[in-house]
Design an enzyme around this catalytic site. Structure first.
Site, PDB file in Angstrom:
ATOM      1  N   ASN A   9     -25.775  26.816 -11.787  1.00  0.00           N
ATOM      2  CA  ASN A   9     -25.914  25.375 -11.992  1.00  0.00           C
ATOM      3  C   ASN A   9     -24.655  24.880 -12.702  1.00  0.00           C
ATOM      4  O   ASN A   9     -24.498  25.080 -13.904  1.00  0.00           O
ATOM      5  CB  ASN A   9     -27.171  25.117 -12.843  1.00  0.00           C
ATOM      6  CG  ASN A   9     -27.310  23.668 -13.244  1.00  0.00           C
ATOM      7  OD1 ASN A   9     -26.624  22.793 -12.709  1.00  0.00           O
ATOM      8  ND2 ASN A   9     -28.199  23.396 -14.200  1.00  0.00           N
ATOM      9  N   TRP A  10     -23.790  24.236 -11.942  1.00  0.00           N
ATOM     10  CA  TRP A  10     -22.497  23.820 -12.502  1.00  0.00           C
ATOM     11  C   TRP A  10     -22.622  22.593 -13.407  1.00  0.00           C
ATOM     12  O   TRP A  10     -21.657  22.221 -14.077  1.00  0.00           O
ATOM     13  CB  TRP A  10     -21.511  23.486 -11.382  1.00  0.00           C
ATOM     14  CG  TRP A  10     -21.141  24.640 -10.491  1.00  0.00           C
ATOM     15  CD1 TRP A  10     -21.684  25.907 -10.502  1.00  0.00           C
ATOM     16  CD2 TRP A  10     -20.143  24.643  -9.473  1.00  0.00           C
ATOM     17  NE1 TRP A  10     -21.084  26.679  -9.552  1.00  0.00           N
ATOM     18  CE2 TRP A  10     -20.132  25.933  -8.893  1.00  0.00           C
ATOM     19  CE3 TRP A  10     -19.257  23.681  -8.978  1.00  0.00           C
ATOM     20  CZ2 TRP A  10     -19.266  26.288  -7.858  1.00  0.00           C
ATOM     21  CZ3 TRP A  10     -18.406  24.026  -7.945  1.00  0.00           C
ATOM     22  CH2 TRP A  10     -18.408  25.319  -7.402  1.00  0.00           C
ATOM     23  N   LYS A  11     -23.757  21.933 -13.375  1.00  0.00           N
ATOM     24  CA  LYS A  11     -23.964  20.690 -14.134  1.00  0.00           C
ATOM     25  C   LYS A  11     -22.831  19.694 -13.811  1.00  0.00           C
ATOM     26  O   LYS A  11     -22.308  19.713 -12.692  1.00  0.00           O
ATOM     27  CB  LYS A  11     -24.076  20.990 -15.630  1.00  0.00           C
ATOM     28  CG  LYS A  11     -25.121  22.089 -15.892  1.00  0.00           C
ATOM     29  CD  LYS A  11     -25.527  22.229 -17.307  1.00  0.00           C
ATOM     30  CE  LYS A  11     -26.546  23.365 -17.402  1.00  0.00           C
ATOM     31  NZ  LYS A  11     -27.093  23.528 -18.732  1.00  0.00           N
ATOM     32  N   HIS A  99     -34.907  20.032 -14.241  1.00  0.00           N
ATOM     33  CA  HIS A  99     -34.096  20.679 -15.270  1.00  0.00           C
ATOM     34  C   HIS A  99     -34.355  19.984 -16.614  1.00  0.00           C
ATOM     35  O   HIS A  99     -34.571  18.772 -16.653  1.00  0.00           O
ATOM     36  CB  HIS A  99     -32.608  20.599 -14.899  1.00  0.00           C
ATOM     37  CG  HIS A  99     -31.766  21.442 -15.793  1.00  0.00           C
ATOM     38  ND1 HIS A  99     -31.363  21.020 -17.035  1.00  0.00           N
ATOM     39  CD2 HIS A  99     -31.292  22.711 -15.651  1.00  0.00           C
ATOM     40  CE1 HIS A  99     -30.665  21.988 -17.618  1.00  0.00           C
ATOM     41  NE2 HIS A  99     -30.612  23.031 -16.789  1.00  0.00           N
ATOM     42  N   GLU A 101     -32.459  18.997 -18.833  1.00  0.00           N
ATOM     43  CA  GLU A 101     -31.568  17.854 -19.115  1.00  0.00           C
ATOM     44  C   GLU A 101     -32.060  16.599 -18.402  1.00  0.00           C
ATOM     45  O   GLU A 101     -31.919  15.488 -18.910  1.00  0.00           O
ATOM     46  CB  GLU A 101     -30.120  18.222 -18.725  1.00  0.00           C
ATOM     47  CG  GLU A 101     -29.528  19.207 -19.730  1.00  0.00           C
ATOM     48  CD  GLU A 101     -28.570  20.223 -19.152  1.00  0.00           C
ATOM     49  OE1 GLU A 101     -27.993  19.998 -18.074  1.00  0.00           O
ATOM     50  OE2 GLU A 101     -28.394  21.280 -19.806  1.00  0.00           O
ATOM     51  N   GLU A 171     -36.885  28.200 -18.143  1.00  0.00           N
ATOM     52  CA  GLU A 171     -35.711  27.965 -18.983  1.00  0.00           C
ATOM     53  C   GLU A 171     -36.156  27.396 -20.326  1.00  0.00           C
ATOM     54  O   GLU A 171     -36.352  26.174 -20.462  1.00  0.00           O
ATOM     55  CB  GLU A 171     -34.774  26.956 -18.310  1.00  0.00           C
ATOM     56  CG  GLU A 171     -34.254  27.394 -16.961  1.00  0.00           C
ATOM     57  CD  GLU A 171     -32.927  26.721 -16.633  1.00  0.00           C
ATOM     58  OE1 GLU A 171     -31.957  27.437 -16.411  1.00  0.00           O
ATOM     59  OE2 GLU A 171     -32.881  25.477 -16.623  1.00  0.00           O
ATOM     60  N   GLY A 177     -27.585  26.599 -23.112  1.00  0.00           N
ATOM     61  CA  GLY A 177     -26.277  26.215 -23.649  1.00  0.00           C
ATOM     62  C   GLY A 177     -26.095  26.522 -25.122  1.00  0.00           C
ATOM     63  O   GLY A 177     -25.138  26.057 -25.746  1.00  0.00           O
ATOM     64  N   SER A 217     -28.673  30.627 -21.494  1.00  0.00           N
ATOM     65  CA  SER A 217     -27.695  31.552 -22.086  1.00  0.00           C
ATOM     66  C   SER A 217     -27.740  32.940 -21.462  1.00  0.00           C
ATOM     67  O   SER A 217     -27.508  33.941 -22.137  1.00  0.00           O
ATOM     68  CB  SER A 217     -27.862  31.621 -23.613  1.00  0.00           C
ATOM     69  OG  SER A 217     -27.585  30.350 -24.183  1.00  0.00           O
ATOM     70  N   GLY A 239     -23.450  27.764 -18.030  1.00  0.00           N
ATOM     71  CA  GLY A 239     -22.068  27.985 -18.478  1.00  0.00           C
ATOM     72  C   GLY A 239     -21.354  29.132 -17.771  1.00  0.00           C
ATOM     73  O   GLY A 239     -20.210  28.979 -17.321  1.00  0.00           O
TER      74      GLY A 239
HETATM   75  P1  PGA Z   1     -26.813  27.938 -19.716  1.00  0.00           P
HETATM   76  O1  PGA Z   1     -27.617  26.857 -18.841  1.00  0.00           O
HETATM   77  O2  PGA Z   1     -26.735  29.199 -18.883  1.00  0.00           O
HETATM   78  O3  PGA Z   1     -25.479  27.320 -19.972  1.00  0.00           O
HETATM   79  O4  PGA Z   1     -27.607  28.159 -20.959  1.00  0.00           O
HETATM   80  C1  PGA Z   1     -28.679  27.237 -18.004  1.00  0.00           C
HETATM   81  C2  PGA Z   1     -29.207  26.019 -17.294  1.00  0.00           C
HETATM   82  O5  PGA Z   1     -29.178  24.927 -17.877  1.00  0.00           O
HETATM   83  O6  PGA Z   1     -29.655  26.103 -16.132  1.00  0.00           O
END
Ligand code: PGA
Length: 254
Positions: A9-11, A99, A101, A171, A177, A217, A239
């Protein structure tokens, strides 16, 4: 045998040139790796790069492309939104839905996400449905109830046939993150719980076939331990998916 999936997931990262370099780098490195028949690698770049991601990977059977979001309605006056049908028309196969976010920053409710799930299914896309608790919810011991509620309200209205096409990503929000991943035991415990919920709502066969990813993470160092758990079928990577070597190391962690 269940699929083993690593999704990146590149966001909201990368520009067009950087995105092209990352896609090429991942393709080149994966060509040097041994990818088993059960493995699937999914790249989820931002909307403007879906088309190029699809065109560069369509010949490679084990790589697919996902969008990071879509709107809940079919089409119309929704300035700035992108529909499931538009995404499907680029050749993209998957969509990340729910997600944390989207839930926390854009205030997407379980009910709204349920509508997105329906539109995604209707357009022949496969959802990667994210669930997971906030830190205070875990601290109070409410994490199982929170995840159950997210699944009940957004996903468990699907038919047996439909639920079989959903990937679920657990998640924990406190792990996303932050550099603090769930322990192997915490991940396994929640994944086993989610599988039990699927078997109770549907049946054991569907539960056994459901692909459950861990996200939060997950990186080149801890992926092997997390993926070694019997109910963890891979990862949704944020990330670390932006760095070719790290992402490929994660893919090679099964
Ligand atoms: P992260 O994000 O690996 O940077 O913790 C995971 C995600 O949000 O899908």
């Amino acid at each position: 045998m269940r699929k083993k999936i690593v999704a990146g997931n590149w966001k909201m990262n990368k520009n067009y040139n950087d995105a092209c370099s990352l896609i090429s780098g991942i393709i080149d490195e994966l060509r040097k790796s041994t990818i088993s028949k059960e493995q699937q690698i999914i790249l989820a770049p931002p909307f403007p790069f879906l088309q190029v991601a699809v065109s560069r990977t369509e010949e490679i059977e084990y790589i697919s492309v996902a969008a990071q979001n879509c709107h809940s309605e079919e089409k119309g006056a929704f300035t700035g939104e992108v529909s499931a049908q538009m995404i499907r028309s680029t050749g993209t196969e998957y969509v990340i839905i729910g997600h944390s976010e989207r839930r926390n920053i854009f205030k997407e409710s379980n009910e709204f996400l349920s509508k997105k799930i329906d539109i995604v299914m209707k357009n022949g896309l496969f959802p990667i449905f994210c669930c997971g608790e906030l830190l205070p919810e875990r601290e109070k011991g409410n994490h199982f109830a929170v995840v159950k509620n997210q699944l009940d309200e957004s996903l468990f209205h699907l038919s047996e046939k439909e639920i079989g096409n959903v990937i679920i990503a657990y998640e924990p929000v406190w792990a996303i993150g932050t550099g603090v991943n769930a322990t192997s035991e915490q991940a396994q415990e929640m994944h086993a719980y989610i599988r039990k919920l699927i078997s109770e709502k549907y049946n054991q066969q569907i539960a056994d076939r459901s692909v459950l990813l861990y996200g939060g993470s997950c990186n080149a160092k801890n992926a092997k331990e997390l993926f070694a758990n019997p109910d963890v079928d891979g990862g949704l990577i944020g990330g670390a998916s932006l760095i070719t070597q790290d992402f490929v190391t994660i893919v090679n962690s099964f």
